[in-house]
Design an enzyme around this catalytic site. Structure first.
Site, PDB file in Angstrom:
ATOM      1  CD  GLU A  89      -2.870  -1.347   2.276  1.00  0.00           C
ATOM      2  OE1 GLU A  89      -2.812  -0.486   3.174  1.00  0.00           O
ATOM      3  OE2 GLU A  89      -3.665  -2.295   2.300  1.00  0.00           O
ATOM      4  CG  ASN A 101      -0.528  -6.816  -1.836  1.00  0.00           C
ATOM      5  OD1 ASN A 101      -1.054  -7.371  -2.796  1.00  0.00           O
ATOM      6  ND2 ASN A 101      -1.093  -6.783  -0.638  1.00  0.00           N
ATOM      7  CG  HIS A 139      -9.883  -6.082   0.220  1.00  0.00           C
ATOM      8  ND1 HIS A 139     -10.216  -7.218   0.932  1.00  0.00           N
ATOM      9  CD2 HIS A 139      -8.567  -5.876   0.445  1.00  0.00           C
ATOM     10  CE1 HIS A 139      -9.153  -7.668   1.572  1.00  0.00           C
ATOM     11  NE2 HIS A 139      -8.137  -6.872   1.295  1.00  0.00           N
ATOM     12  CD  GLU A 170      -4.558  -8.056   1.107  1.00  0.00           C
ATOM     13  OE1 GLU A 170      -5.451  -7.400   1.705  1.00  0.00           O
ATOM     14  OE2 GLU A 170      -3.365  -7.732   1.141  1.00  0.00           O
ATOM     15  CG  ASP A 212     -12.807  -9.345   0.897  1.00  0.00           C
ATOM     16  OD1 ASP A 212     -12.818  -8.330   0.169  1.00  0.00           O
ATOM     17  OD2 ASP A 212     -12.325  -9.339   2.041  1.00  0.00           O
TER      18      ASP A 212
END
Length: 449
Positions: free
Chosen positions: A157, A198, A234, A262, A264
């Site tokens: 990030e 990432n 996400h 990651e 979802d």
């Protein structure tokens, strides 16, 4: 977007694994996701909590996935909470589980602006001191797991939404060169590990992903060891970027691997058959985009079960973001993943067992606690309900609300109040209680009567 996106909210930590209904029998006959992924030359992973790698949680983890990402266990605040004092217990546990189940491990994360120890963030460091601290951290952690970690999320990030460099302890103290330094130090500690940058909101082509693209291109030109880019993914229901595959391909064309790290897909609660169907389509779309690009090597879901998801505590009113429900039954999203990987399974209709009860502990102190049970239905409905469980550690209920609860010895039975007996398809009700505990406050198994 978030600070603690590990799927480990306080409620989830206290709750433990919710195992109340057996997964549909059809699931046992399905080809595991890891086998479907392997046939496509891909890896399918999940973030995990080390303490839960037993029982049904451990069984699903070991059977379905070929890669594990520690949710919290390898972050700086976990491994070195006090300067010079290390705790590798959960990280070691996850690595050992992965090795026993022939799984890869994705190390997460070495350099981040969150979940750092207080001694680090509250310290007053010169540039030289901060550089030494970061180098030592990377060298120590990567060196400890040399040969055991397939890939590391080295820098996490690093960008703002507009593509500018995020102001953090690292960028402020070391300048923009900290990213290249971190990658170089990680490569020195384990030359065989794949090294990634990432980030979130970089799934489609936009200002942030273009900044990441330009950084990777520059690092490659400088000879800095960079092997891959992680797209967190996400996502919100129905909002998979239309340029996802194009974006994956442009990074691949730079000569690096790409991973969905990651994944979802959160939705407004309660979940309905329509939202679950859309979620299946979204999962399928993301996995299919990865499957279509040779250098997209891994899709990892950020926790495979709703009981282990970070979403409800971070986005109130949202949840149900993972491929399995809180009772470890596969949701339509699971079958979306399977189909994108070439599987021929079909989603079983929501018939028997479509109403479930989930027990959780929301707070605990000394010898007291507050708990709740949520009853939710999908593909079925209830006109009345009764939740039953047996305590195993000396707990006693002292007060209840939204239900009438009785306890005889260790056995508890809670029936609906006059106003909340009806649970519609796609709906849920929750009742709560206070209690006392002695010796332990383990989570019981709940059945609906």
């Amino acid at each position: 977007m978030r600070s603690l996106r590990t799927g480990l909210s306080l409620a989830a930590l206290l709750t433990g694994a919710a195992m109340f209904l057996t997964a549909p029998a059809a699931h046992a006959a399905d080809t595991p996701l890891r086998d479907l992924a392997a046939a496509q030359g891909k890896v399918i992973g999940t973030a995990v909590t080390g303490s839960k790698l037993t029982g049904t949680y451990g069984s699903v983890t070991g059977t379905q996935f070929s890669s594990l990402t520690p949710g919290n266990a390898m972050k700086w605040g976990t491994v070195e909470p006090t300067q010079g004092s290390f705790d590798w217990s959960e990280a070691d546990q996850i690595v050992a589980f992965a090795q026993a189940h022939h799984q890869q491990v994705r190390g997460h994360t070495l350099v981040w602006h969150n979940q750092n120890p207080g001694w680090l963030t509250n310290g007053s460091w010169t540039t030289a001191q901060l550089s030494t601290l970061l180098q030592n951290h990377i060298s120590t952690e990567v060196g400890r797991y040399k040969g055991a970690i397939t890939a590391w999320d080295v820098v996490n990030e690093a960008f703002n939404e507009d593509g500018t460099l995020r102001p953090t302890l690292w960028s402020n103290g070391l300048g923009s060169g900290y990213i290249a330094q971190a990658l170089t130090w990680a490569h020195a500690a384990d030359p065989d590990a794949k090294l990634y940058i990432n980030d979130y909101n970089v799934e489609g082509v936009n200002a942030k992903s273009t900044a990441l693209y330009n950084l990777v291109k520059s690092l490659k030109a400088q000879g800095v060891p960079i092997d891959g880019v992680g797209l967190q993914a996400h996502l919100v229901l129905g909002q998979v970027p239309s340029t996802l595959q194009q974006n994956i391909q442009r990074f691949a064309d730079l000569g690096v691997d790409v991973a969905i790290t990651e994944l979802d897909v959160r939705m407004q609660l309660p979940a309905t058959n329509a939202s679950l169907a859309q979620q299946k389509a979204d999962y399928k779309s993301v996995v299919a985009a990865c499957a279509a690009v040779t250098r997209c090597v891994n899709v990892t879901v950020w926790g495979f079960t709703d009981s282990d998801s970070w979403v409800p505590s971070t986005f109130p009113g949202y949840g149900a973001a993972t491929p399995y429900d809180e009772n470890y039954a596969p949701k339509p999203a699971y079958y979306g993943i399977a189909e994108a990987l070439g599987g021929t399974t079909t989603t079983p209709p929501p018939t028997n067992g479509a109403c479930t009860a989930t027990y959780s502990v929301s707070s605990q102190w000394n010898t007291g606690f507050t708990g709740q049970v949520t009853i939710a239905c999908s593909g079925a409905s209830l006109s009345s309900w009764k939740a039953n469980w047996t305590y195993g550690a000396g707990q006693r209920i002292t007060q209840a609300w939204n239900a009438t609860c009785t306890q005889s010895g260790a056995a508890v039975s809670c029936a609906n109040a006059s106003y909340n007996g009806s649970v519609p398809d796609g709906g849920s009700v929750t009742f709560g209680f206070n209690g006392t505990w002695s010796g332990g406050n383990s989570v019981p198994t709940v059945t609906l009567g």
